[in-house]
Scaffold this motif. Structure first.
Motif, PDB file in Angstrom:
ATOM      1  N   THR A 233      -3.044  -4.242  -7.808  1.00  0.00           N
ATOM      2  CA  THR A 233      -4.004  -3.126  -7.744  1.00  0.00           C
ATOM      3  C   THR A 233      -3.400  -1.790  -8.194  1.00  0.00           C
ATOM      4  OG1 THR A 233      -3.485  -2.436  -5.486  1.00  0.00           O
ATOM      5  CG2 THR A 233      -5.089  -4.223  -5.728  1.00  0.00           C
ATOM      6  N   LEU A 234      -2.107  -1.767  -8.468  1.00  0.00           N
ATOM      7  CA  LEU A 234      -1.485  -0.482  -8.824  1.00  0.00           C
ATOM      8  C   LEU A 234      -2.136   0.125 -10.068  1.00  0.00           C
ATOM      9  CD1 LEU A 234       2.238  -1.552  -8.399  1.00  0.00           C
ATOM     10  CD2 LEU A 234       1.069   0.178  -7.022  1.00  0.00           C
ATOM     11  N   ASN A 235      -2.341   1.432 -10.068  1.00  0.00           N
ATOM     12  CA  ASN A 235      -2.904   2.068 -11.262  1.00  0.00           C
ATOM     13  C   ASN A 235      -1.771   2.527 -12.184  1.00  0.00           C
ATOM     14  OD1 ASN A 235      -2.108   4.841 -10.689  1.00  0.00           O
ATOM     15  ND2 ASN A 235      -3.627   4.776  -9.051  1.00  0.00           N
ATOM     16  N   GLN A 238       0.761   5.112 -10.938  1.00  0.00           N
ATOM     17  CA  GLN A 238       1.641   4.547  -9.899  1.00  0.00           C
ATOM     18  C   GLN A 238       2.723   3.673 -10.553  1.00  0.00           C
ATOM     19  OE1 GLN A 238      -1.479   2.689  -7.535  1.00  0.00           O
ATOM     20  NE2 GLN A 238      -1.522   4.398  -6.082  1.00  0.00           N
ATOM     21  N   PRO A 258      -3.228  14.780  -2.731  1.00  0.00           N
ATOM     22  CA  PRO A 258      -3.967  14.118  -1.649  1.00  0.00           C
ATOM     23  C   PRO A 258      -4.680  12.833  -2.076  1.00  0.00           C
ATOM     24  CG  PRO A 258      -4.382  16.469  -1.635  1.00  0.00           C
ATOM     25  CD  PRO A 258      -3.569  16.201  -2.852  1.00  0.00           C
ATOM     26  N   GLY A 259      -4.464  11.776  -1.293  1.00  0.00           N
ATOM     27  CA  GLY A 259      -5.200  10.525  -1.501  1.00  0.00           C
ATOM     28  C   GLY A 259      -4.799   9.708  -2.710  1.00  0.00           C
ATOM     29  N   THR A 260      -3.624   9.990  -3.279  1.00  0.00           N
ATOM     30  CA  THR A 260      -3.258   9.294  -4.515  1.00  0.00           C
ATOM     31  C   THR A 260      -2.377   8.051  -4.281  1.00  0.00           C
ATOM     32  OG1 THR A 260      -1.479  10.884  -4.781  1.00  0.00           O
ATOM     33  CG2 THR A 260      -3.470  11.270  -6.072  1.00  0.00           C
ATOM     34  N   GLY A 261      -2.144   7.692  -3.029  1.00  0.00           N
ATOM     35  CA  GLY A 261      -1.434   6.436  -2.758  1.00  0.00           C
ATOM     36  C   GLY A 261       0.074   6.521  -2.885  1.00  0.00           C
ATOM     37  N   LYS A 262       0.647   7.577  -2.320  1.00  0.00           N
ATOM     38  CA  LYS A 262       2.115   7.730  -2.332  1.00  0.00           C
ATOM     39  C   LYS A 262       2.783   6.557  -1.617  1.00  0.00           C
ATOM     40  CE  LYS A 262       2.313  11.808  -0.540  1.00  0.00           C
ATOM     41  NZ  LYS A 262       2.431  11.452   0.845  1.00  0.00           N
ATOM     42  N   THR A 263       2.285   6.285  -0.417  1.00  0.00           N
ATOM     43  CA  THR A 263       2.915   5.245   0.379  1.00  0.00           C
ATOM     44  C   THR A 263       2.726   3.881  -0.283  1.00  0.00           C
ATOM     45  OG1 THR A 263       2.290   6.625   2.233  1.00  0.00           O
ATOM     46  CG2 THR A 263       3.173   4.480   2.766  1.00  0.00           C
ATOM     47  N   HIS A 264       1.533   3.663  -0.804  1.00  0.00           N
ATOM     48  CA  HIS A 264       1.210   2.451  -1.560  1.00  0.00           C
ATOM     49  C   HIS A 264       2.253   2.239  -2.678  1.00  0.00           C
ATOM     50  CE1 HIS A 264      -2.180  -0.244  -2.395  1.00  0.00           C
ATOM     51  NE2 HIS A 264      -1.939  -0.099  -3.688  1.00  0.00           N
ATOM     52  N   ARG A 296       3.446  -1.485   6.694  1.00  0.00           N
ATOM     53  CA  ARG A 296       2.956  -2.004   5.419  1.00  0.00           C
ATOM     54  C   ARG A 296       3.985  -2.886   4.704  1.00  0.00           C
ATOM     55  NH1 ARG A 296      -0.309   3.451   3.773  1.00  0.00           N
ATOM     56  NH2 ARG A 296      -0.608   2.496   1.743  1.00  0.00           N
ATOM     57  N   TYR A 501      -7.981   8.318  -4.226  1.00  0.00           N
ATOM     58  CA  TYR A 501      -8.905   7.340  -3.640  1.00  0.00           C
ATOM     59  C   TYR A 501      -9.572   7.893  -2.385  1.00  0.00           C
ATOM     60  CZ  TYR A 501      -6.467   4.303  -6.847  1.00  0.00           C
ATOM     61  OH  TYR A 501      -5.941   3.755  -7.987  1.00  0.00           O
ATOM     62  N   ARG A 502      -9.772   9.187  -2.347  1.00  0.00           N
ATOM     63  CA  ARG A 502     -10.371   9.762  -1.151  1.00  0.00           C
ATOM     64  C   ARG A 502     -11.687  10.475  -1.446  1.00  0.00           C
ATOM     65  NH1 ARG A 502      -6.585  13.741   1.645  1.00  0.00           N
ATOM     66  NH2 ARG A 502      -5.671  11.804   2.410  1.00  0.00           N
TER      67      ARG A 502
HETATM   68  N1  LIG Z   1      -3.985   1.470  -6.826  1.00  0.00           N
HETATM   69  C1  LIG Z   1      -4.856   1.584  -5.830  1.00  0.00           C
HETATM   70  N2  LIG Z   1      -6.065   0.993  -5.900  1.00  0.00           N
HETATM   71  C2  LIG Z   1      -6.960   1.129  -4.907  1.00  0.00           C
HETATM   72  N3  LIG Z   1      -6.743   1.845  -3.805  1.00  0.00           N
HETATM   73  C3  LIG Z   1      -5.557   2.459  -3.665  1.00  0.00           C
HETATM   74  C4  LIG Z   1      -4.550   2.365  -4.667  1.00  0.00           C
HETATM   75  N4  LIG Z   1      -3.488   3.100  -4.274  1.00  0.00           N
HETATM   76  C5  LIG Z   1      -3.813   3.611  -3.071  1.00  0.00           C
HETATM   77  N5  LIG Z   1      -5.034   3.241  -2.705  1.00  0.00           N
HETATM   78  C6  LIG Z   1      -5.744   3.613  -1.484  1.00  0.00           C
HETATM   79  O1  LIG Z   1      -5.692   5.021  -1.339  1.00  0.00           O
HETATM   80  C7  LIG Z   1      -5.579   5.382   0.028  1.00  0.00           C
HETATM   81  C8  LIG Z   1      -4.389   6.311   0.188  1.00  0.00           C
HETATM   82  O2  LIG Z   1      -3.216   5.537   0.000  1.00  0.00           O
HETATM   83  P1  LIG Z   1      -1.876   5.852   0.770  1.00  0.00           P
HETATM   84  O3  LIG Z   1      -2.099   5.797   2.234  1.00  0.00           O
HETATM   85  O4  LIG Z   1      -0.821   5.018   0.173  1.00  0.00           O
HETATM   86  O5  LIG Z   1      -1.762   7.313   0.274  1.00  0.00           O
HETATM   87  P2  LIG Z   1      -0.833   8.490   0.580  1.00  0.00           P
HETATM   88  O6  LIG Z   1      -0.679   9.199  -0.705  1.00  0.00           O
HETATM   89  O7  LIG Z   1       0.394   8.050   1.292  1.00  0.00           O
HETATM   90  O8  LIG Z   1      -1.752   9.312   1.520  1.00  0.00           O
HETATM   91  P3  LIG Z   1      -1.950  10.867   1.492  1.00  0.00           P
HETATM   92  O9  LIG Z   1      -2.449  11.195   0.168  1.00  0.00           O
HETATM   93  O10 LIG Z   1      -2.957  11.093   2.579  1.00  0.00           O
HETATM   94  O11 LIG Z   1      -0.599  11.431   1.782  1.00  0.00           O
HETATM   95  C9  LIG Z   1      -5.463   4.091   0.817  1.00  0.00           C
HETATM   96  O12 LIG Z   1      -6.705   3.769   1.360  1.00  0.00           O
HETATM   97  C10 LIG Z   1      -5.036   3.095  -0.236  1.00  0.00           C
HETATM   98  O13 LIG Z   1      -5.482   1.788   0.070  1.00  0.00           O
END
Ligand SMILES: Nc1ncnc2c1ncn2[C@@H]1O[C@H](COP(=O)(O)OP(=O)(O)OP(=O)(O)O)[C@@H](O)[C@H]1O
Length: 715
Positions: A233-235, A238, A258-264, A296, A501-502
């Protein structure tokens, strides 16, 4: 990019030491916890309990050996003093309401201050001294009928002194007071002191890069080989960030708006590193930030170990905690037997009347504990050595468990939320470092006033030469390592994650254009989501079908008011602002959303001013218990389906106070998923800065613009 101006490392470290000292003093004086003596009057103890700082009227009801060989005491309400009302139906005394939480560091002491038997005129003095001593521990559990406190060293085990001090508590009326936890400060100080003393030959390549003595090395794309991503699922952004971090040889920043999936992204990076046989240390500024990664990572079947006091970890990650592993893993077998023996000895103390026999048991216990510690430390060493991924908070990384451990890569998540000195606790021996964060959101909170000015290095700066002072420009506690490295080496050392993704596309537009170079893209699943599409019944109204609403209160009918900010303990904290008329607008908007069917727990109301927060809480908390009310700063890292922001400022002088901080507004406007409602006076706010002017212009053109009627609201 011109070559960076090198910062002398000892000078940097001594400047940080001064700043830390000031900050710690500011923190201690604001909490006043550390200075609260144990021998205080019953009335003071009750006040401390009422304000959430203490728990009084306790007795020690049980003792056992808990995690890491610590003595865990169970403290129950003293039946002799418990009132009728505080008893449950079967007559058992209950604790009543208090503010002691799991993870708090507390000191337990005898309320009477009675220690050893002493006579004569020294008696009072002795009593006082003993009472002040007490014994320190960490709260591991709280319940209706008892609290559990683990005594002893961080990392496990209890010393003979602790044993005796806990034993002294039997049969006494005791109380527990919360202490300021200064482990973080101590570790930061020790690290800076080490840095002051290091000579040039001690400096690692990474340190030289971090202080501008050299530039980062070229990427090594060959060595990291082709990357086969495990997560489909990585974009693209990422994937790009992961490739970059794998190929970097010293420093890589992953910039996650914000919401860009850093932890992911970090999870995949960690797995890729493990595949390449690298040992990784993963840190974050808070326990939650670290546990989030453990949770995770754990299902991916990588050997991970989490270092930290079990009382502070999320229950879901406990099985990976080093202390739990020392008991459950095969390697832990060697400490199990001895633990049992300690427990039995401990229990026998209470059955013994003779002082001589007791002393004998203490001596045995001392030997057993020594043996326990030796075996445990061997076991800990093995467990840590066998783990490809070790996780700890930044200050936890300074503990004895990691003393002789080498890692190929150190990763810090939420790096823009950590003080630079805190980061260095984990970085002194690092060769390659990956920092993930967003320097365009709020940095860690700094209390001491000297920190705010970026051009003022420290109190001791008058002793520095002009060149040194010039070099240290930009070094302050508030300035994070992430931010400083970016300024030092330029954007070439970072990759930005760009799909978020927010937020609905319209909510994202302004922060993206104004702060993230217009690069943010809204993920397909979120870009057009509205409140009306929530997975439960929501009526279609002007609000539930609109992602961006602006209630513009301009015109002077919605004036702000200065308010004294009062702390829980009744002390004056300084002045804050509130705006009663604007609060009515907020309340009406919240009512409308809820009337349309939006659940209160899907809505948050946030404001930068505590005065306004107090006012809004009075208006809304009782009516909608599920509704979340908070400060903007406290809401960083969180998200909600709908967010209402109360900006408060409305005055003829056009003063905007801390709305002038872009990063605070960025946090405020990037919390919602489907609906953002801004309440504020465009006339006052647009005069604050060019950023604020652009924002007001943007809202005027793009939001559903509404003008509240003061008369109508009051009627
Ligand atoms: N490639 C992806 N495809 C779909 N959804 C994704 C993808 N990467 C991240 N997400 C979703 O985006 C949301 C934020 O991801 P994550 O918790 O990793 O973000 P974060 O950057 O650590 O959070 P924040 O932005 O709040 O600091 C989660 O719901 C995650 O499932």
């Amino acid at each position: 990019m011109p070559p960076p101006t090198p910062i002398p490392i000892p000078l940097f470290a001594s400047t940080q030491l001064n700043l830390l000292l000031e900050e710690h003093a500011a923190e201690v004086s604001s909490s006043k916890l550390a200075s609260t003596a144990a021998s205080v009057s019953p009335a003071t103890r009750r006040t401390l309990q009422a304000t959430g700082y203490a728990l009084t009227g306790l007795i020690l009801s049980q003792c056992r050996t808990g995690l890491g060989g610590r003595v865990v005491g169970e403290f129950a309400p003293d039946p002799a003093v418990a009132s009728e009302e505080s008893r449950s139906a079967d007559g058992t005394p209950r604790l009543g309401s208090h503010g002691i939480r799991v993870g708090d560091v507390v000191r337990v002491s005898d309320v009477a201050g009675a220690g050893k038997k002493v006579g004569g005129k020294d008696k009072e003095k002795e009593k006082e001294k003993d009472a002040e001593k007490g014994v320190e521990g960490v709260v591991t559990r709280t319940g209706d009928r008892a609290v559990w406190i683990a005594f002893g060293r961080q990392g496990g085990g209890t010393s003979k002194e602790d044993d005796e001090a806990v034993e002294e508590l039997w049969g006494k009326k005791v109380w527990a007071i919360k202490l300021a936890n200064d482990v973080t400060y101590r570790r930061m100080r020790q690290t800076m002191e080490k840095m002051v003393k290091m000579t040039e030959s001690d400096h690692s390549h990474f340190m030289r890069v971090a202080f501008g003595h050299t530039t980062p090395l070229q990427l090594d794309t060959e060595a990291c080989g082709p990357v086969e991503f495990l997560d489909p699922t990585l974009n693209d952004s990422q994937k790009d960030a992961i490739r970059f971090a794998l190929a970097s040889r010293d420093i890589a920043l992953i910039h996650g708006p914000p919401g860009t999936g850093k932890t992911h992204t970090l999870i995949e990076l960690i797995l890729q590193l493990v595949q390449r046989k690298k040992r990784v240390l993963v840190c974050g500024p808070s326990n939650v930030s670290v546990d989030n990664i453990v949770e995770r990572l754990a299902p991916k079947k990588v050997p991970v170990v989490r270092i930290g006091h079990p009382a502070r970890l999320l229950p879901s990650v406990l099985e990976h905690s080093l202390e739990v592993l020392t008991q459950t893993s095969d390697a832990g077998g060697i400490v199990k037997d001895i633990r049992k023996e300690i427990d039995e000895k401990q229990a026998s103390i209470r059955k013994t009347r003779s002082g001589r026999e007791r002393r004998g048991i203490y001596d045995d216990l001392k030997l057993l504990r020594k043996e326990f510690r030796e075996r445990e430390s061997k076991c800990v060493d093995n467990l840590v050595r066998e783990s490809s991924v070790v996780l700890a908070t930044l200050h936890g990384a300074g503990g004895h468990q990691l003393k002789n451990q080498k890692f190929d890569v150190v990763i810090i998540d939420e790096a823009s939320q950590a003080l630079e000195a805190q980061c260095w606790i984990s970085l002194l021996g690092a060769e390659k470092v990956v920092l993930a964060g967003d320097h365009l959101q709020l940095p860690p909170t700094v209390k001491s006033t000297g920190q705010k000015s970026k051009d003022k290095p420290s109190k001791g700066s008058d002793e520095k030469t002009e060149t040194e002072t010039e070099t240290l420009k930009g070094v302050s506690l508030e300035r994070t390592l992430f931010d400083r490295l970016l300024a030092l080496h330029g954007p070439g050392i970072k990759r930005m994650l760009t799909t978020q993704y927010r937020m609905h596309e319209k909510i994202m537009r302004f922060p993206s254009d104004e702060l993230y170079e217009g690069k943010l893209i809204a993920g397909d699943a979120v870009k057009a989501r509205l409140l009306i599409d929530l997975p439960y019944e929501v009526e279609g109204t002007d609000d539930t079908q609109e992602p961006l609403v602006f209630w513009d209160t301009q015109g002077g009918d919605f004036p702000e008011k200065a308010e004294d900010e009062i702390s829980k303990k009744g002390a004056l904290l300084g002045d804050s602002k509130s705006n009663e008329m604007e609060a009515l607008v907020v309340a009406r908007h919240v009512n409308n959303l809820i009337d349309a069917g939006v659940r209160p727990d899907n809505i948050a109301v946030i404001t930068p001013y505590n005065g306004q927060l107090a006012l809004l809480s009075r208006m809304l908390r009782e009516k909608y218990p599920g509704l979340e009310l908070g400060s903007v700063d406290g809401f960083q890292g969180r998200e909600k389906e709908a967010v209402v922001v109360s900006l408060v400022r409305s005055n003829e002088e056009h003063e905007v106070g801390f709305l002038g901080e872009k990063r605070r507004l960025n946090v405020a406007m990037t919390r919602p998923k489907r609906h953002l409602c801004i309440c504020g006076d465009s006339e006052t706010i647009s005069h604050g800065s060019s950023f604020l002017k652009h924002w007001m212009d943007f809202l005027e053109e793009n939001a559903d613009l509404r003008y509240p009627d003061a008369g109508d609201l009051l009627g």
